[in-house]
Write an enzyme that holds these catalytic residues in place. Sequence first.
Site, PDB file in Angstrom:
ATOM      1  N   PRO A  15       0.937  -1.313  -0.097  1.00 48.05           N
ATOM      2  CG  PRO A  15      -0.149  -1.198   2.239  1.00 48.05           C
ATOM      3  CD  PRO A  15       0.487  -1.926   1.046  1.00 48.05           C
ATOM      4  CG  ASN A  16      -0.379   4.231   1.335  1.00 45.17           C
ATOM      5  OD1 ASN A  16      -1.277   4.784   0.809  1.00 45.17           O
ATOM      6  ND2 ASN A  16      -0.263   3.647   2.520  1.00 45.17           N
ATOM      7  NE  ARG A  23       3.971   6.648   1.720  1.00 45.28           N
ATOM      8  CZ  ARG A  23       4.120   5.249   2.062  1.00 45.28           C
ATOM      9  NH1 ARG A  23       4.724   4.235   1.098  1.00 45.28           N
ATOM     10  NH2 ARG A  23       3.997   5.063   3.256  1.00 45.28           N
ATOM     11  CE1 TYR A  28       8.866   5.036   2.442  1.00 42.86           C
ATOM     12  CE2 TYR A  28       7.526   6.814   2.754  1.00 42.86           C
ATOM     13  CZ  TYR A  28       7.901   5.662   3.240  1.00 42.86           C
ATOM     14  OH  TYR A  28       7.366   5.113   4.188  1.00 42.86           O
ATOM     15  CG  ASN A  79       8.444  -2.268   0.031  1.00 45.56           C
ATOM     16  OD1 ASN A  79       7.897  -2.188   1.071  1.00 45.56           O
ATOM     17  ND2 ASN A  79       9.114  -1.108  -0.281  1.00 45.56           N
ATOM     18  CB  ALA A  82       1.597   0.164   6.337  1.00 45.65           C
ATOM     19  CG  HIS A  85       5.452  -2.351   9.886  1.00 44.65           C
ATOM     20  ND1 HIS A  85       6.903  -2.749  10.055  1.00 44.65           N
ATOM     21  CD2 HIS A  85       5.471  -1.364   9.041  1.00 44.65           C
ATOM     22  CE1 HIS A  85       7.598  -1.851   9.242  1.00 44.65           C
ATOM     23  NE2 HIS A  85       6.757  -1.155   8.413  1.00 44.65           N
ATOM     24  CD  GLU A 103      11.031  -7.594   5.605  1.00 46.91           C
ATOM     25  OE1 GLU A 103      11.547  -8.712   6.024  1.00 46.91           O
ATOM     26  OE2 GLU A 103      10.595  -6.836   6.202  1.00 46.91           O
ATOM     27  CG  HIS A 105      11.130  -2.497   4.587  1.00 44.00           C
ATOM     28  ND1 HIS A 105       9.880  -2.588   4.182  1.00 44.00           N
ATOM     29  CD2 HIS A 105      11.294  -3.524   4.950  1.00 44.00           C
ATOM     30  CE1 HIS A 105       9.173  -3.544   4.605  1.00 44.00           C
ATOM     31  NE2 HIS A 105      10.084  -4.355   5.361  1.00 44.00           N
ATOM     32  CG  LEU A 106      11.701   2.296  -1.250  1.00 50.47           C
ATOM     33  CD1 LEU A 106      10.340   2.862  -1.613  1.00 50.47           C
ATOM     34  CD2 LEU A 106      12.619   2.320  -2.596  1.00 50.47           C
ATOM     35  NE  ARG A 112       9.968   6.033   8.218  1.00 46.88           N
ATOM     36  CZ  ARG A 112       9.012   5.726   7.480  1.00 46.88           C
ATOM     37  NH1 ARG A 112       9.270   4.924   6.543  1.00 46.88           N
ATOM     38  NH2 ARG A 112       7.912   6.717   7.489  1.00 46.88           N
ATOM     39  NE  ARG A 116       7.175   4.262   9.706  1.00 43.02           N
ATOM     40  CZ  ARG A 116       6.003   4.415   8.882  1.00 43.02           C
ATOM     41  NH1 ARG A 116       5.507   3.193   8.076  1.00 43.02           N
ATOM     42  NH2 ARG A 116       4.986   5.277   8.935  1.00 43.02           N
TER      43      ARG A 116
HETATM   44  C1  DQA Z   1       8.186   0.855   3.594  1.00 45.60           C
HETATM   45  C2  DQA Z   1       8.292   1.210   4.875  1.00 45.60           C
HETATM   46  C3  DQA Z   1       7.246   0.701   5.769  1.00 45.60           C
HETATM   47  O1  DQA Z   1       7.218   1.112   7.122  1.00 45.60           O
HETATM   48  C4  DQA Z   1       6.182   1.932   5.220  1.00 45.60           C
HETATM   49  O2  DQA Z   1       4.829   1.592   5.845  1.00 45.60           O
HETATM   50  C5  DQA Z   1       6.106   2.077   3.629  1.00 45.60           C
HETATM   51  C6  DQA Z   1       7.159   1.682   2.846  1.00 45.60           C
HETATM   52  C7  DQA Z   1       9.697   1.309   3.072  1.00 45.60           C
HETATM   53  O3  DQA Z   1       9.980   0.954   1.852  1.00 45.60           O
HETATM   54  O4  DQA Z   1      10.411   2.144   3.258  1.00 45.60           O
HETATM   55  O5  DQA Z   1       4.981   2.045   3.119  1.00 45.60           O
HETATM   56  O6  DQA Z   1       7.967  -0.305   3.343  1.00 45.60           O
END
Ligand code: DQA
Length: 152
Positions: A15-16, A23, A28, A79, A82, A85, A103, A105-106, A112, A116
Amino acid sequence: MGNDAVNKLLILNGPNLNLLGTREPETYGTITLDEIENDCAAHASEQGFTVDFRQTNTEGTLVDWLQEASGTAIGIILNAAAYTHTSIAIHDAVAAIEVPVIEVHLSNVFAREDFRHHSFVSDVAAGVIIGLGAQGYILAIDALASMLRNQS
Ligand code: DQA
């Protein structure tokens, strides 16, 4: 395993991540998901892989895609954003399949918020790449390529 699966890497985004580019750029960066997809496809093809790159805002869709990867892909980069978590369902799906999952994560999630710091994916993943921005996807492709070469 069907022929299509022989060279296919599945790259799943949660998501997102469709909003990358605008964003929270301080967290990011400004790279878009389309640019990450293009970079991944180019890098994977140099290694002899094709890429199936997807994004969804829906938890169950990620679960469906992970399940479908058995027999259709040889490696997965995930990835889960959210849902990393929060999602026991994604943990269970990664645990259920034989296809190796890296796995990614950017952002450096450990730098953070506390919420997370826990991942439901890490303990069932083949490896974890965190905090290196979009380069993490490229490093994950290299890691899978090397793992898969060693297997065969
Ligand atoms: C994320 C880190 C997550 O905590 C966050 O909710 C994201 C992006 C990252 O790629 O850094 O949406 O997965």
